[in-house]
Design a protein around this motif. Sequence first.
Motif, PDB file in Angstrom:
ATOM      1  N   ILE A 120       5.735   0.489  -3.634  1.00 27.81           N
ATOM      2  CA  ILE A 120       5.020  -0.782  -3.792  1.00 27.81           C
ATOM      3  C   ILE A 120       5.221  -1.644  -2.546  1.00 27.81           C
ATOM      4  O   ILE A 120       6.341  -1.804  -2.059  1.00 27.81           O
ATOM      5  N   LEU A 121       4.119  -2.220  -2.076  1.00 25.72           N
ATOM      6  CA  LEU A 121       4.148  -3.171  -0.963  1.00 25.72           C
ATOM      7  C   LEU A 121       3.980  -4.571  -1.527  1.00 25.72           C
ATOM      8  O   LEU A 121       3.092  -4.807  -2.359  1.00 25.72           O
ATOM      9  N   VAL A 122       4.821  -5.498  -1.072  1.00 31.21           N
ATOM     10  CA  VAL A 122       4.727  -6.887  -1.521  1.00 31.21           C
ATOM     11  C   VAL A 122       4.692  -7.811  -0.299  1.00 31.21           C
ATOM     12  O   VAL A 122       5.716  -8.063   0.325  1.00 31.21           O
ATOM     13  N   PRO A 123       3.500  -8.316   0.055  1.00 27.73           N
ATOM     14  CA  PRO A 123       3.428  -9.305   1.127  1.00 27.73           C
ATOM     15  C   PRO A 123       3.901 -10.661   0.597  1.00 27.73           C
ATOM     16  O   PRO A 123       3.483 -11.074  -0.486  1.00 27.73           O
ATOM     17  N   VAL A 124       4.773 -11.329   1.327  1.00 28.44           N
ATOM     18  CA  VAL A 124       5.267 -12.643   0.900  1.00 28.44           C
ATOM     19  C   VAL A 124       5.068 -13.668   2.008  1.00 28.44           C
ATOM     20  O   VAL A 124       5.139 -13.344   3.189  1.00 28.44           O
ATOM     21  N   ASP A 125       4.808 -14.895   1.591  1.00 26.79           N
ATOM     22  CA  ASP A 125       4.670 -15.988   2.548  1.00 26.79           C
ATOM     23  C   ASP A 125       5.589 -17.155   2.194  1.00 26.79           C
ATOM     24  O   ASP A 125       5.525 -18.208   2.810  1.00 26.79           O
ATOM     25  N   GLY A 126       6.416 -16.961   1.173  1.00 28.05           N
ATOM     26  CA  GLY A 126       7.322 -18.023   0.749  1.00 28.05           C
ATOM     27  C   GLY A 126       6.770 -18.862  -0.387  1.00 28.05           C
ATOM     28  O   GLY A 126       7.501 -19.656  -0.973  1.00 28.05           O
ATOM     29  N   SER A 127       5.492 -18.701  -0.711  1.00 29.10           N
ATOM     30  CA  SER A 127       4.892 -19.478  -1.803  1.00 29.10           C
ATOM     31  C   SER A 127       5.429 -18.996  -3.146  1.00 29.10           C
ATOM     32  O   SER A 127       5.925 -17.879  -3.275  1.00 29.10           O
ATOM     33  N   ILE A 174      -1.924  -6.686   6.769  1.00 26.27           N
ATOM     34  CA  ILE A 174      -1.516  -6.095   5.492  1.00 26.27           C
ATOM     35  C   ILE A 174      -2.242  -4.776   5.283  1.00 26.27           C
ATOM     36  O   ILE A 174      -1.628  -3.763   4.915  1.00 26.27           O
ATOM     37  N   LEU A 175      -3.544  -4.759   5.532  1.00 27.47           N
ATOM     38  CA  LEU A 175      -4.327  -3.531   5.380  1.00 27.47           C
ATOM     39  C   LEU A 175      -3.854  -2.446   6.345  1.00 27.47           C
ATOM     40  O   LEU A 175      -3.830  -1.267   6.006  1.00 27.47           O
ATOM     41  N   LYS A 176      -3.459  -2.855   7.549  1.00 30.93           N
ATOM     42  CA  LYS A 176      -2.939  -1.903   8.529  1.00 30.93           C
ATOM     43  C   LYS A 176      -1.662  -1.242   8.001  1.00 30.93           C
ATOM     44  O   LYS A 176      -1.492  -0.031   8.092  1.00 30.93           O
ATOM     45  N   VAL A 177      -0.763  -2.041   7.415  1.00 30.04           N
ATOM     46  CA  VAL A 177       0.475  -1.503   6.842  1.00 30.04           C
ATOM     47  C   VAL A 177       0.150  -0.542   5.699  1.00 30.04           C
ATOM     48  O   VAL A 177       0.730   0.537   5.593  1.00 30.04           O
ATOM     49  N   ILE A 178      -0.797  -0.927   4.842  1.00 27.40           N
ATOM     50  CA  ILE A 178      -1.198  -0.069   3.719  1.00 27.40           C
ATOM     51  C   ILE A 178      -1.726   1.263   4.241  1.00 27.40           C
ATOM     52  O   ILE A 178      -1.368   2.324   3.728  1.00 27.40           O
ATOM     53  N   ASN A 179      -2.560   1.220   5.267  1.00 32.62           N
ATOM     54  CA  ASN A 179      -3.196   2.431   5.788  1.00 32.62           C
ATOM     55  C   ASN A 179      -2.253   3.307   6.614  1.00 32.62           C
ATOM     56  O   ASN A 179      -2.478   4.505   6.735  1.00 32.62           O
ATOM     57  N   GLU A 180      -1.223   2.709   7.194  1.00 26.82           N
ATOM     58  CA  GLU A 180      -0.302   3.475   8.033  1.00 26.82           C
ATOM     59  C   GLU A 180       0.812   4.134   7.233  1.00 26.82           C
ATOM     60  O   GLU A 180       1.537   4.958   7.753  1.00 26.82           O
ATOM     61  N   ASP A 181       0.959   3.771   5.977  1.00 25.18           N
ATOM     62  CA  ASP A 181       2.034   4.323   5.163  1.00 25.18           C
ATOM     63  C   ASP A 181       1.447   4.854   3.857  1.00 25.18           C
ATOM     64  O   ASP A 181       0.236   4.817   3.661  1.00 25.18           O
ATOM     65  N   THR A 182       2.291   5.319   2.977  1.00 30.54           N
ATOM     66  CA  THR A 182       1.805   5.896   1.720  1.00 30.54           C
ATOM     67  C   THR A 182       2.258   5.053   0.537  1.00 30.54           C
ATOM     68  O   THR A 182       3.149   5.452  -0.209  1.00 30.54           O
ATOM     69  N   PHE A 183       1.668   3.899   0.398  1.00 29.41           N
ATOM     70  CA  PHE A 183       1.966   3.037  -0.741  1.00 29.41           C
ATOM     71  C   PHE A 183       1.038   3.400  -1.895  1.00 29.41           C
ATOM     72  O   PHE A 183      -0.097   3.835  -1.679  1.00 29.41           O
ATOM     73  N   ASP A 184       1.533   3.205  -3.111  1.00 34.89           N
ATOM     74  CA  ASP A 184       0.729   3.447  -4.305  1.00 34.89           C
ATOM     75  C   ASP A 184       0.059   2.170  -4.787  1.00 34.89           C
ATOM     76  O   ASP A 184      -0.975   2.216  -5.442  1.00 34.89           O
ATOM     77  N   VAL A 240      -7.758  -8.375   0.897  1.00 34.49           N
ATOM     78  CA  VAL A 240      -6.954  -7.177   0.663  1.00 34.49           C
ATOM     79  C   VAL A 240      -7.468  -6.436  -0.567  1.00 34.49           C
ATOM     80  O   VAL A 240      -7.649  -5.214  -0.547  1.00 34.49           O
ATOM     81  N   ALA A 241      -7.744  -7.162  -1.650  1.00 42.26           N
ATOM     82  CA  ALA A 241      -8.226  -6.524  -2.881  1.00 42.26           C
ATOM     83  C   ALA A 241      -9.560  -5.818  -2.654  1.00 42.26           C
ATOM     84  O   ALA A 241      -9.796  -4.736  -3.186  1.00 42.26           O
ATOM     85  N   ALA A 242     -10.424  -6.408  -1.852  1.00 40.14           N
ATOM     86  CA  ALA A 242     -11.745  -5.818  -1.602  1.00 40.14           C
ATOM     87  C   ALA A 242     -11.675  -4.599  -0.686  1.00 40.14           C
ATOM     88  O   ALA A 242     -12.524  -3.712  -0.779  1.00 40.14           O
ATOM     89  N   SER A 272      -7.308   0.616  -0.173  1.00 39.14           N
ATOM     90  CA  SER A 272      -7.636   1.907  -0.783  1.00 39.14           C
ATOM     91  C   SER A 272      -6.680   2.243  -1.928  1.00 39.14           C
ATOM     92  O   SER A 272      -6.733   3.338  -2.469  1.00 39.14           O
ATOM     93  N   ILE A 273      -5.809   1.308  -2.271  1.00 44.05           N
ATOM     94  CA  ILE A 273      -4.827   1.523  -3.337  1.00 44.05           C
ATOM     95  C   ILE A 273      -4.954   0.417  -4.386  1.00 44.05           C
ATOM     96  O   ILE A 273      -5.693  -0.546  -4.194  1.00 44.05           O
ATOM     97  N   THR A 274      -4.219   0.556  -5.469  1.00 41.33           N
ATOM     98  CA  THR A 274      -4.217  -0.439  -6.533  1.00 41.33           C
ATOM     99  C   THR A 274      -3.687  -1.762  -6.004  1.00 41.33           C
ATOM    100  O   THR A 274      -2.683  -1.797  -5.296  1.00 41.33           O
ATOM    101  N   VAL A 275      -4.362  -2.850  -6.363  1.00 45.71           N
ATOM    102  CA  VAL A 275      -3.923  -4.199  -5.991  1.00 45.71           C
ATOM    103  C   VAL A 275      -3.690  -4.982  -7.278  1.00 45.71           C
ATOM    104  O   VAL A 275      -4.600  -5.097  -8.109  1.00 45.71           O
ATOM    105  N   ILE A 276      -2.488  -5.482  -7.441  1.00 49.41           N
ATOM    106  CA  ILE A 276      -2.167  -6.318  -8.591  1.00 49.41           C
ATOM    107  C   ILE A 276      -2.034  -7.737  -8.074  1.00 49.41           C
ATOM    108  O   ILE A 276      -1.263  -8.005  -7.138  1.00 49.41           O
ATOM    109  N   ILE A 277      -2.790  -8.647  -8.685  1.00 46.93           N
ATOM    110  CA  ILE A 277      -2.785 -10.058  -8.269  1.00 46.93           C
ATOM    111  C   ILE A 277      -2.027 -10.860  -9.312  1.00 46.93           C
ATOM    112  O   ILE A 277      -2.372 -10.844 -10.488  1.00 46.93           O
ATOM    113  N   VAL A 278      -0.997 -11.556  -8.868  1.00 43.12           N
ATOM    114  CA  VAL A 278      -0.139 -12.341  -9.759  1.00 43.12           C
ATOM    115  C   VAL A 278      -0.487 -13.810  -9.614  1.00 43.12           C
ATOM    116  O   VAL A 278      -0.559 -14.333  -8.509  1.00 43.12           O
TER     117      VAL A 278
END
Length: 135
Positions: free
Chosen positions: A15-22, A89-99, A123-125, A128-134
């Motif tokens: 799982i990839l989790v981008p954070v900005d402190g929010s 973020i998309l670059k990180v997703i595409n360069e690695d194997t996140f689910d 990112v959601a649009a 190429s992987i599942t995106v969960i929006i919290v």
Amino acid sequence: MSSPTYTVSLWFRRILVPVDGSENSMRALELATDFSLRYGSKVTVIHVCNTCEEAEHVKKKVEERIGDKIDYDFKIIKMSNDSSVPNEILKVINEDTFDAVIMGSRGTSVNSDINIGSTVLSVAANASITVIIVR
């Protein structure tokens, strides 16, 4: 009644989790932490920044929120002026194997009337992987 299956654990191995402190990004981090505890997911936390002046503050917030509950990777992604947070973020997703990627619905934007931010929409649009929006 049949016994439970943990098929979902195969959907969320990495799982990839981008954070900005929010607060929304911290809630996304909490969900990823829960997945890790329940299903053994490997969590990678990234902070994408331009000047990265706030990166250590964000890292500290992540450490406070997760503590030693799970083992995770934290990466600071310094973007160039001709890129954007969603692109990085998309670059990180595409360069690695996140689910999956788990993101807060909106970041640190000033306008609180916005329910979903432009970064998570992009990112959601495009992921190429599942995106969960919290929220």
